[in-house]
Design a protein around this motif. Sequence first.
Motif, PDB file in Angstrom:
ATOM      1  N   VAL A 230       0.861  -1.181   0.000  1.00  0.00           N
ATOM      2  CA  VAL A 230       0.000   0.000   0.000  1.00  0.00           C
ATOM      3  C   VAL A 230       0.893   1.225   0.000  1.00  0.00           C
ATOM      4  CG1 VAL A 230      -1.750   1.307   1.251  1.00  0.00           C
ATOM      5  CG2 VAL A 230      -1.873  -1.191   1.199  1.00  0.00           C
ATOM      6  N   TYR A 231       0.633   2.160  -0.897  1.00  0.00           N
ATOM      7  CA  TYR A 231       1.438   3.367  -1.033  1.00  0.00           C
ATOM      8  C   TYR A 231       0.572   4.576  -0.704  1.00  0.00           C
ATOM      9  CZ  TYR A 231       4.241   0.130  -3.856  1.00  0.00           C
ATOM     10  OH  TYR A 231       4.969  -0.941  -4.297  1.00  0.00           O
ATOM     11  N   VAL A 232       1.219   5.603  -0.195  1.00  0.00           N
ATOM     12  CA  VAL A 232       0.551   6.871   0.105  1.00  0.00           C
ATOM     13  C   VAL A 232       1.285   7.969  -0.653  1.00  0.00           C
ATOM     14  CG1 VAL A 232      -0.126   8.523   1.875  1.00  0.00           C
ATOM     15  CG2 VAL A 232      -0.179   6.071   2.374  1.00  0.00           C
ATOM     16  N   THR A 233       0.570   8.670  -1.519  1.00  0.00           N
ATOM     17  CA  THR A 233       1.180   9.746  -2.285  1.00  0.00           C
ATOM     18  C   THR A 233       1.354  10.979  -1.410  1.00  0.00           C
ATOM     19  OG1 THR A 233      -0.994  10.475  -3.054  1.00  0.00           O
ATOM     20  CG2 THR A 233       0.199   8.908  -4.439  1.00  0.00           C
ATOM     21  N   PRO A 234       2.299  11.840  -1.735  1.00  0.00           N
ATOM     22  CA  PRO A 234       2.525  13.030  -0.902  1.00  0.00           C
ATOM     23  C   PRO A 234       1.380  14.024  -1.025  1.00  0.00           C
ATOM     24  CG  PRO A 234       3.868  13.115  -2.883  1.00  0.00           C
ATOM     25  CD  PRO A 234       3.237  11.754  -2.862  1.00  0.00           C
ATOM     26  N   LYS A 235       1.256  14.868  -0.004  1.00  0.00           N
ATOM     27  CA  LYS A 235       0.267  15.941  -0.033  1.00  0.00           C
ATOM     28  C   LYS A 235       0.802  17.069  -0.901  1.00  0.00           C
ATOM     29  CE  LYS A 235      -1.851  17.070   3.721  1.00  0.00           C
ATOM     30  NZ  LYS A 235      -2.131  17.531   5.106  1.00  0.00           N
ATOM     31  N   LEU A 236       0.037  17.438  -1.926  1.00  0.00           N
ATOM     32  CA  LEU A 236       0.461  18.430  -2.903  1.00  0.00           C
ATOM     33  C   LEU A 236      -0.204  19.774  -2.631  1.00  0.00           C
ATOM     34  CD1 LEU A 236       0.330  16.250  -6.135  1.00  0.00           C
ATOM     35  CD2 LEU A 236       2.290  16.733  -4.689  1.00  0.00           C
ATOM     36  N   TRP A 237       0.548  20.827  -2.871  1.00  0.00           N
ATOM     37  CA  TRP A 237       0.069  22.194  -2.694  1.00  0.00           C
ATOM     38  C   TRP A 237       0.382  22.999  -3.948  1.00  0.00           C
ATOM     39  CZ3 TRP A 237      -1.967  24.177   2.045  1.00  0.00           C
ATOM     40  CH2 TRP A 237      -1.949  23.286   3.102  1.00  0.00           C
ATOM     41  N   TYR A 238      -0.387  24.062  -4.141  1.00  0.00           N
ATOM     42  CA  TYR A 238      -0.033  25.076  -5.139  1.00  0.00           C
ATOM     43  C   TYR A 238       0.874  26.100  -4.462  1.00  0.00           C
ATOM     44  CZ  TYR A 238      -3.559  23.679  -8.594  1.00  0.00           C
ATOM     45  OH  TYR A 238      -4.286  23.012  -9.530  1.00  0.00           O
ATOM     46  N   LEU A 239       1.967  26.392  -5.085  1.00  0.00           N
ATOM     47  CA  LEU A 239       2.842  27.465  -4.626  1.00  0.00           C
ATOM     48  C   LEU A 239       2.717  28.618  -5.609  1.00  0.00           C
ATOM     49  CD1 LEU A 239       5.138  28.641  -2.865  1.00  0.00           C
ATOM     50  CD2 LEU A 239       6.746  27.540  -4.424  1.00  0.00           C
ATOM     51  N   ARG A 240       2.106  29.704  -5.143  1.00  0.00           N
ATOM     52  CA  ARG A 240       1.949  30.903  -5.978  1.00  0.00           C
ATOM     53  C   ARG A 240       3.061  31.884  -5.628  1.00  0.00           C
ATOM     54  NH1 ARG A 240      -3.099  31.842  -8.527  1.00  0.00           N
ATOM     55  NH2 ARG A 240      -4.663  30.263  -8.053  1.00  0.00           N
ATOM     56  N   VAL A 241       3.856  32.214  -6.602  1.00  0.00           N
ATOM     57  CA  VAL A 241       4.974  33.135  -6.418  1.00  0.00           C
ATOM     58  C   VAL A 241       4.685  34.377  -7.246  1.00  0.00           C
ATOM     59  CG1 VAL A 241       7.451  33.477  -6.652  1.00  0.00           C
ATOM     60  CG2 VAL A 241       6.553  31.229  -6.036  1.00  0.00           C
ATOM     61  N   SER A 242       4.431  35.496  -6.578  1.00  0.00           N
ATOM     62  CA  SER A 242       4.173  36.761  -7.264  1.00  0.00           C
ATOM     63  C   SER A 242       5.439  37.611  -7.205  1.00  0.00           C
ATOM     64  CB  SER A 242       3.005  37.508  -6.601  1.00  0.00           C
ATOM     65  OG  SER A 242       1.823  36.744  -6.674  1.00  0.00           O
ATOM     66  N   VAL A 243       6.089  37.762  -8.332  1.00  0.00           N
ATOM     67  CA  VAL A 243       7.299  38.584  -8.423  1.00  0.00           C
ATOM     68  C   VAL A 243       6.856  40.010  -8.729  1.00  0.00           C
ATOM     69  CG1 VAL A 243       9.537  38.849  -9.512  1.00  0.00           C
ATOM     70  CG2 VAL A 243       8.537  36.579  -9.290  1.00  0.00           C
ATOM     71  N   LEU A 244       6.986  40.912  -7.754  1.00  0.00           N
ATOM     72  CA  LEU A 244       6.453  42.258  -7.892  1.00  0.00           C
ATOM     73  C   LEU A 244       7.489  43.239  -8.437  1.00  0.00           C
ATOM     74  CD1 LEU A 244       4.426  42.399  -4.563  1.00  0.00           C
ATOM     75  CD2 LEU A 244       3.669  41.662  -6.824  1.00  0.00           C
ATOM     76  N   GLU A 245       8.532  43.530  -7.668  1.00  0.00           N
ATOM     77  CA  GLU A 245       9.504  44.509  -8.102  1.00  0.00           C
ATOM     78  C   GLU A 245      10.827  44.261  -7.410  1.00  0.00           C
ATOM     79  OE1 GLU A 245       8.774  48.486  -6.790  1.00  0.00           O
ATOM     80  OE2 GLU A 245       7.504  47.819  -5.128  1.00  0.00           O
ATOM     81  N   ALA A 246      11.848  44.971  -7.869  1.00  0.00           N
ATOM     82  CA  ALA A 246      13.191  44.909  -7.283  1.00  0.00           C
ATOM     83  C   ALA A 246      13.776  46.308  -7.251  1.00  0.00           C
ATOM     84  CB  ALA A 246      14.085  43.979  -8.095  1.00  0.00           C
TER      85      ALA A 246
END
Length: 777
Positions: free
Chosen positions: A233-249
């Motif tokens: 029996v296998y358990v897959t990892p818990k997946l998330w969305y990673l939102r990266v907002s690059v604004l300014e520098a």
Amino acid sequence: MAYAYPYVFRAQAPPVRVEDHKAKDAAPVPQVKEHWPAGGGSRSAGAGWLDGLGSGESQRLASTYDLVETMHYLYVRVVKARGLPASAVTGGCSPYVEVRVGNYRAATRHCVGKASPEWNLVFAFSRDRVQATVLEVFVRDRDALGRDDCVGRVAFDIAEAPVRVPPDSPLAPQWYRLDGTNGGKMAANGEVMLAVWVGTQADEVFSDAWHADAASVLGGDGAAAVHNTRSKVYVTPKLWYLRVSVLEAQDVMPPAPGAGATADKGRHAEVFAKVQVGGMVLRTRPCTTRGPTNLAWNEELVFAVAEPFDDPAVLIIEARVHPGKDEIVGRALLPLTLFEKRLDRRPVQSQWFSLEPFGRPARPPEAVFAGRVHLVMEEPTMYASDTRPTARQLWRPPIGVLEVDVLGEQGLTPMKTVDGRGMTDAYCVAKYGQKWVRTRTVVDSCSPRWNEQYTWEVYDRCTVLTLAVFDNCHLGNAAVIRDQRIGKRKNGELCLAVRLTCLSLGSVVRLYGQPLLPKVHYIQPLTVVQLDSLRRQAMSIVAARLSRAEPLLRREVVEYMLDADSHVWSIRRSKANFFRVTALLSGAASTARWLADVCRWKNPATTVLVHVLFVTLMCFPELILPTTFLYMSTAGLWNYRRQPPHMDAKLSCAEATHPDDLDEELDTFPTSRPNAVVRLRYDRLRSVAGRIQTVVGDVATQGERIRSLIAWRDPRATALFTAFCLVAAAVLYVTPIRVVSLVFGLYVLRHPRFRGRMPSAASNFFKRLPSRADTML
């Protein structure tokens, strides 16, 4: 009170082809069948070996594995040995244990130079394959130059073996003194710790045991190959969305364009922001507005990441100083543990991160970098096996329990050739949500029997359980390096027993009006391009994690289970989708032909009835809608049936697939054909045709959902729709049509202030309706 679905798949597993594997130097043993339990195919928990059990224990076993066909096994646990003598020739001892039951032999690994070795292995011998009455356990000393010497022997009468029924505690192993043998070169001495009992596939050691039907596994001492035959029996990892907002520098000094650049003199080079998470890299467009040292992008990049977030995010600022050449201006290492796990639509505060100079000394600048995390799904929603949010805090309570018994398969064709003989080593994989299961591999059988039962908690009934059968090509006896799929054409039948028990019928009905996905998916939706990219990322993450298990679940298996090649052109799938659309439109064509026949007075009685109905509705227009809903409810009751969904080989065009079409479907992408021109044109055709087949399939899915309203594909949905039609017919009968039309028009034209951002209950109900896409191969 639990609510059980009225239909249960029950199928007898096919008989197993018994082949005796002759053991080398095996002593003749009397073959007596009567001492073994009779009725191996019986579902009774108290048959054969289990005749002595009380009614309570029998019922307990039946309730644990009540869907499976009971299979009896003789289990032998070899723990350790002590007091073993040293060899007179080598002066040392390399002991191992050999277990014999009839013509079957199993052996542990040898322990070099250990007089008190430990193994802790379990061997399982099936009643269907063994007819002996005596179990023999030998302790031998491995000799690399000659024949292995026998240290001692222990014998057991199988009929006297104790019976163990879970959840009883495991049987305690005991020390047994070794007896000498006539042909042994070493005097009998020492003891071996063993445990021998009789059980079924419900025993907890079943999945980790060395099975007798794997006796033909080749390669080395067989230990590594035997690991690949076990069920897990296998358990897959818990997946998330990673939102990266690059604004300014700020305070970034990009270099000027080099020679050959198209920029004007004195103009800065184009500057990009690039983010890398694991093996995935996404890049923004060139900065849109900037001052002398200030840059701005205002762009969002989305990644799929898995807990425990081992890989950090790396932000890199690059400047294009020459066509084809980019120079790194600065970078920042950002651990994902810094970012907030957002559970709702709350705004996330932006943060400033310092950029490390790269390649040349400079004052560390600063950059704005906002990271956002929210929920993820790794599968397309049309055949998703789970639509829960990743965060456990947002989970709804389960609505029921799904029990699946993988009985067996029959009619398989040999998938590979070994020593001039065709053979198949089949195993089955099933997935639902984060839980994946893999049955044990039945070696060299075209009619394997598994009889393994698994359970899942179900949180939404409108989801899909996926099963597939593969040929194990990693047992040391084949040159193929990838596990092969079984079933792209009609190649045998899989026998299953399936039962879904609902805890509350009201909770199931209530789900039809709720959103299928978490709220953020509707409030802040992702684009189609982002979804395709995230699906590929999630597939790679799941494949990488499952390949680290033991035994591993190989990448080709994960890709097939997640349907990673669904976008690739396939003439078989294109034909299947075309026939689905044709079947969907055949109803409208039949109605048009019927109207034509009515106009031609082909059946005078029917034509007269249609005239009467038409004149009545024209004279009393308020009866039009009640009559329509009454007709649809009557049609739903007329089409009442309880046919559970099943795989349709004819619908999938798998019964008579041409070998050339199958070869084209299994071809690599890009194609492996030698001609470069043909490859370019062929790949372009496959890419375009793949998009067309997806669109055609989506159109067919929506139409099939409409037709399923009265087809009883989903009994609860059809019952709800039929009841709605009856209520609507009654309401519209007593309500003037003008009032209904006015209310409906005002509702459609209502102000946006009175419109919610979440989908309506009717939309959620429609999206949960089944389509024939769930039953396609």
